[in-house]
Design an enzyme around this catalytic site. Structure first.
Site, PDB file in Angstrom:
ATOM      1  N   SER A 111       0.639  -1.215  -0.044  1.00  0.00           N
ATOM      2  CA  SER A 111       0.021  -0.041  -0.124  1.00  0.00           C
ATOM      3  C   SER A 111       0.950   1.229   0.029  1.00  0.00           C
ATOM      4  O   SER A 111       1.708   1.223  -0.907  1.00  0.00           O
ATOM      5  CB  SER A 111      -0.853  -0.148   1.199  1.00  0.00           C
ATOM      6  OG  SER A 111      -1.804   0.958   1.169  1.00  0.00           O
ATOM      7  N   ASP A 126      -8.752  -4.409  -6.365  1.00  0.00           N
ATOM      8  CA  ASP A 126      -8.129  -3.784  -5.151  1.00  0.00           C
ATOM      9  C   ASP A 126      -8.774  -2.410  -4.642  1.00  0.00           C
ATOM     10  O   ASP A 126      -8.782  -1.357  -5.430  1.00  0.00           O
ATOM     11  CB  ASP A 126      -6.674  -3.492  -5.214  1.00  0.00           C
ATOM     12  CG  ASP A 126      -5.884  -2.967  -3.774  1.00  0.00           C
ATOM     13  OD1 ASP A 126      -6.609  -2.281  -3.156  1.00  0.00           O
ATOM     14  OD2 ASP A 126      -4.859  -3.471  -3.575  1.00  0.00           O
ATOM     15  N   HIS A 139      -7.259  -6.019  -0.672  1.00  0.00           N
ATOM     16  CA  HIS A 139      -6.163  -5.084  -0.614  1.00  0.00           C
ATOM     17  C   HIS A 139      -4.748  -5.743  -0.548  1.00  0.00           C
ATOM     18  O   HIS A 139      -4.558  -6.637   0.481  1.00  0.00           O
ATOM     19  CB  HIS A 139      -6.238  -3.925   0.311  1.00  0.00           C
ATOM     20  CG  HIS A 139      -5.427  -2.900   0.331  1.00  0.00           C
ATOM     21  ND1 HIS A 139      -4.964  -2.282  -1.004  1.00  0.00           N
ATOM     22  CD2 HIS A 139      -4.579  -2.302   1.456  1.00  0.00           C
ATOM     23  CE1 HIS A 139      -3.807  -1.565  -0.539  1.00  0.00           C
ATOM     24  NE2 HIS A 139      -3.695  -1.403   0.781  1.00  0.00           N
TER      25      HIS A 139
END
Length: 529
Positions: A241, A471, A499
């Site tokens: 991320s 995602d 994710h």
């Protein structure tokens, strides 16, 4: 204050276990380490193509050559046997290294076999604790990676245990997260702006020296100091991320020191604020549509039997909470589920498809006028316990970092309404919420030091980028964008939900990443899993 989902890894599903970024305070023990490759001198500290970093002062040797004192951790609950902790001293301002320092908490889980070196990890945020994340080494990487690497995490400046930026107390944080996230008129919008200003002023008042120096460029420079202190000639790194942005920034600054970098759930560094907010809105919309379809397929879905009607009903439920919050039970302080809390609960479930069943139960309960279960999901997202205490500072420091990385211009309510209509056309559920994602940064008291721009990292070794097709937080297109911009980028595509992809029960992704980390061999071009 407007909230931004951008760059948060709230949860990572690893081999059947959910690891919440920045959640538990975990503990560990320690051993020794060698010093590394010394002062960077002139071979990598200047801004490389695709960064805006200023040239720092040359006298950084004392930081690069410090000897870590590993020992037992008194501030982390034990999770992986044999973990060790130390502190890393770094300059607050790399341009003026003699003007003051700050200390960063570091945790190492030694390899179970003969170590090839260190694998630095970061779970996302900005604001997720990499100390806690590394402490979960047995769950965040495979057994063969554990045998071959010391898994190391450091809490970036302002995060977790590294002089954490906490501008509001728990009560004020509750008020911030529970506030109306979708202002209906000029008066409500001004309330949002005023709350944003008060939040920024509180941060500036409490952290006048540190606040201007918590950017991703600062964290990337800290990471290079740590690389040297650990004794590694090149950086081996797993970032998820926001951690992909940190890794890409490092590669842009220090391309010759790039070893094996894995960037999973990628952020494209040249996105503007509006592009980032819209991209996330579309990403969450895609994930929510997939959830509603799954809910219907399972049967007895509280949203009905048709996807579009189900999405409409979900939006109506959120809208009703704007004016008519419903009761929650079992919490020390919060008694009502507001639209703000409900949106966070919904977002929490979109990060991980294993939470979809719980979301369905929560929506069924909400239909009956009880918001307790949806509030429980919101508390997971915010790393908040039922006694009203927050386990980390991710919900506050995220703004401090993001607002330095890319500033935002103030806009009036008419402009926001127009932009909101554009967002809503592409993301009817999430657009009206995320259109306000830059409100805080538009009124931040410290000027931005970065700006959106491509990072090419010319001269770096192969860098592996991983993207998940559905995602919600870091849309797949961002991974494609980053992989194409990096001169040595290679893309792994995971066709799935949730994710990030590595260690989320996809052996194809895991095997390709492991082979790269162990052998330095990137996967074949455009590998799809």
């Amino acid at each position: 204050m407007s909230r931004v989902f951008a760059r948060i890894t709230r949860s990572v599903q690893v081999r059947g276990r959910v690891v919440l970024a920045g959640v538990a305070a975990l503990t560990l023990t320690a051993a020794g380490c060698t010093t590394g490759s010394g002062d960077p001198g002139a071979d990598g500290t200047a801004a490389a193509p695709g960064t805006t970093a200023a040239q720092p002062a040359a006298n950084l040797s004392r930081f690069y050559e410090q000897t870590p004192k590993w020992g037992a951790c008194d501030d982390v609950q034990p999770e992986t046997q044999g973990s060790q902790c130390t502190w890393l001293e770094v300059p607050i301002d790399y341009a003026s290294p003699d003007a003051g320092t700050t200390k960063l908490r570091v945790l190492k889980v030694p390899a179970t076999g003969t170590a090839k070196g260190s694998l630095l990890v970061n779970p996302g945020g900005p604001g997720g604790s990499a100390v806690d994340y590394a402490n979960m080494a047995d769950w965040i990487v495979t057994g063969q990676i554990r045998r071959s690497f010391d898994v190391v995490g450091f809490d970036p400046r302002g995060v977790g245990r590294s002089e954490p930026i906490v501008c509001l107390d728990d009560v004020k944080t509750d008020e911030m997260l529970g506030a109306d996230p979708t202002p209906d008129d000029e008066a409500e919008y001004q309330q949002m702006i005023e709350a944003s200003k008060q939040f920024g002023q509180a941060c500036e008042s409490k952290y006048p020296k540190l606040l201007p120096h918590v950017s991703t460029v600062d964290a990337a420079r800290d990471m290079d100091v740590l690389r040297s202190v650990l004794g590694d000639e090149q950086l081996t790194y797993l970032g998820k991320s926001y951690g992909t942005f940190l890794g890409a920034t490092y590669a842009g600054l220090f391309p010759q020191r790039v070893g094996r970098l894995v960037l999973d759930g990628a952020i494209a560094p040249d996105l503007t604020n509006d592009q980032m907010n819209l991209g996330q809105a579309v990403g969450f919309e895609t994930a929510t549509r997939a959830y509603v379809q799954d809910c219907i397929s399972d049967g007895n879905c509280p949203l009905g039997g048709e996807v579009e009607a189900g999405l409409t009903k979900l939006r109506d439920m959120l809208k009703q909470l704007d004016t008519n919050p419903v009761p929650v039970t079992g919490d020390a302080r919060v008694t009502k589920l507001t639209e703000g809390w409900a949106t966070l609960g919904l977002a929490r479930a979109m990060y991980d498809e294993t939470a979809w069943g719980g979301l369905t139960d929560a929506l069924r309960q909400l239909e009956g006028g009880d918001g307790t279960d949806l509030f429980e999901l919101a508390k997971q997202y915010a790393d908040r316990s039922s006694d009203g205490k927050y386990g980390g500072n991710i919900m506050q420091v995220i703004s401090a970092v993001n607002c330095l990385d890319r500033g935002a211009q103030p806009q009036d309510f008419t402009q926001m309404q127009q932009l909101g209509q554009e967002f809503a056309q592409k993301a009817p559920t999430w657009g009206p919420f995320l259109v306000y994602g830059s409100t805080t940064c538009a009124h931040w008291p410290v000027p931005a030091t970065g700006q959106p721009e491509k990072i090419t990292a010319d001269g770096a070794a192969p860098i592996v980028v991983v993207g998940t097709t559905r995602d919600p937080a870091t849309p797949y297109e961002w991974a494609q964008q980053l992989a194409s911009q990096l001169s040595s980028g290679t893309l792994i595509t995971y066709d799935g939900d949730g994710h990030t992809a590595y260690m989320r029960s996809n052996s194809c992704v895991d095997s390709a990443v492991d082979k790269y980390l162990l052998e330095g061999t990137p996967p074949k071009e455009d590998l799809r899993c």
